[in-house]
Scaffold this active site. Structure first.
Site, short mmCIF file in Angstrom:
data_model
loop_
_atom_site.label_atom_id
_atom_site.label_comp_id
_atom_site.label_asym_id
_atom_site.label_seq_id
_atom_site.Cartn_x
_atom_site.Cartn_y
_atom_site.Cartn_z
N SER A 25 -62.01 60.33 -18.69
CA SER A 25 -62.86 61.43 -19.41
C SER A 25 -63.20 61.40 -20.74
CB SER A 25 -62.38 62.82 -18.86
OG SER A 25 -63.25 63.76 -19.12
N HIS A 82 -63.44 63.83 -10.06
CA HIS A 82 -62.96 63.62 -11.52
C HIS A 82 -61.26 63.55 -11.78
CE1 HIS A 82 -64.32 63.44 -15.46
NE2 HIS A 82 -63.31 64.32 -16.02
#
Length: 407
Positions: A174, A379
């Site tokens: 990320s 994610h």
């Protein structure tokens, strides 16, 4: 049903802002029992590393602008260093809390020399040579730009100095990837120090994020003004009211999982309860969130709102003074020449496939582009997935071996 979940999630996130305001003004809500403020985080990184058979060394790294960063080291027999850069609101703990199934321990078990830094402002790097994070607002005047521009160079140089290696392998999650794009574009000489950067959940553009993320992107000016007017500088740090409430509620009982996971967490990551089961989710709340500056969150919202991957927007006057332009300059991704492997997922609502493709088409040296075949891959699965070794590691390790000359 979906719309109602978005509304509930949005309300819950607004409550976080309100809680941070309460802390910033030294007020504790009377309706909360004092026990709430005694909830502690889990065992620290060195304790966890020892538990899993890899005693960690600890290093202090001082950046050019005076931040004192903590970096952990799991020594390995390999002469090839691998650095793992965590994402937003996270810390080095994220790479190890799955124990034997975690990426850090798996790398260490295979003999790799593993380095795990912490970016400025989180629980391990909440220090500065002059500024006090509890007293000096200036400590929190950074976004992910400074993480890429100051933190990464200091960390990379320290790893290469300690190991004597000419280059290192980087794995980011990320925001940990975002920082490398900034590094490569603003300090191109560092491209030569990274033999490959493996980007897990690459974050650069936020053009296609669904609600509630897109809702907050549309409200970027309002969110920024709320942070400014309420004097909110640190968000979800260990000692903030909001983080303590989250930990208290979400780590306490079985009935908290449906609310915390389905209302607060999954809308921001993608739904995957199979890989983020109740028992582990409660463990994760002891380690995440680990704190960040409000400016980091605002910078991401600005990128989504302006639809440009650019430096922080200080407003027309601030931009003119700093950049000699009324708008912040975009990062030149054509200068990011380090080899980059992009690993994406269809169920990742933060790093969407269209946005990763947009990034891929602008980077000059993409050596691999992989969309994980597991349809529910989200994610958080890159760092916390229960079965990462089955559906993620087989894509990571061949890339590491290829760029470190391992057959």
């Amino acid at each position: 049903m979906f719309q109602s979940k978005v509304i509930i999630t949005t309300v819950a996130l607004v409550f976080i802002l309100k809680s941070e305001f309460i802390l910033a003004n030294g007020q504790h809500p009377n309706l909360l029992h004092q026990e709430l403020f005694s909830i502690e985080v889990g065992p620290n990184f060195t304790s966890l590393a020892s538990k899993y058979g890899h005693p960690a060394s600890q290093y202090e790294v001082i950046t050019e602008d005076g931040y004192i960063l903590t970096m952990f080291h799991l020594p390995g027999r390999s002469r090839f260093p691998v650095i793992l850069m965590h994402g937003i609101l996270d810390s080095s703990d994220t790479w190890i809390i799955r124990g034997e199934n975690s990426l850090a321990i798996t790398l260490a078990n295979q003999g790799y020399d593993v380095w795990l830094p912490n970016s400025r402002g989180n629980r391990y790097s909440r220090r500065h040579v002059q500024l006090d994070p509890d007293k000096d607002v200036d400590f929190w005047k950074y976004s992910f730009h400074e993480i890429g521009y100051y933190d990464l160079p200091a960390l990379i140089d320290r790893v290469l100095k300690e190991t004597g290696a000419p280059t290192l392998t980087a794995i980011g999650h990320s925001q940990g990837n975002t920082a490398f794009y900034i590094l490569g574009s603003t300090k191109p000489e560092y491209n030569e120090k990274v033999n490959v950067m493996i980007a897990l959940a690459p974050i650069c553009y936020l053009h296609h994020s669904p609600p509630p993320i897109s809702t907050f992107i549309k409200l970027t000016p309002l969110v920024e003004s709320i942070f400014t007017e309420l004097n909110i500088n640190e968000v979800l740090g260990d000692n903030t009211t909001a983080a303590r409430i989250y930990r208290f509620v979400c780590s306490s009982s079985v009935i908290s999982y449906p609310f915390c996971a389905y209302v607060l967490f999954f809308p921001l990551t993608g739904y995957d309860p199979t890989e983020l089961e109740p028992n582990f989710f409660r463990i994760s709340t002891k380690y995440f969130p680990a704190g960040i500056s409000s400016r980091c969150l605002v910078h991401f919202l600005q990128v989504g709102h302006r639809r440009v991957f650019a430096q922080f927007d200080y407003g027309s006057e601030g931009n003119k003074a700093l950049y000699n332009s009324t708008v912040p300059p975009p990062y030149d991704l054509s200068k990011v020449s380090m080899p980059i492997a992009l690993l994406a997922a269809r169920n990742d609502v933060l790093s969407t496939i269209p946005d990763v493709i947009l990034l891929r088409d602008q980077l000059p040296n993409v050596v691999s582009y992989i969309v994980n075949p597991r349809s529910q891959f989200n994610h958080a699965d890159y760092v916390w997935g229960r079965r990462m070794r089955l559906y993620l590691f087989p894509y990571i390790f061949p890339i590491i071996q290829r760029y470190n000359g391992v057959n």
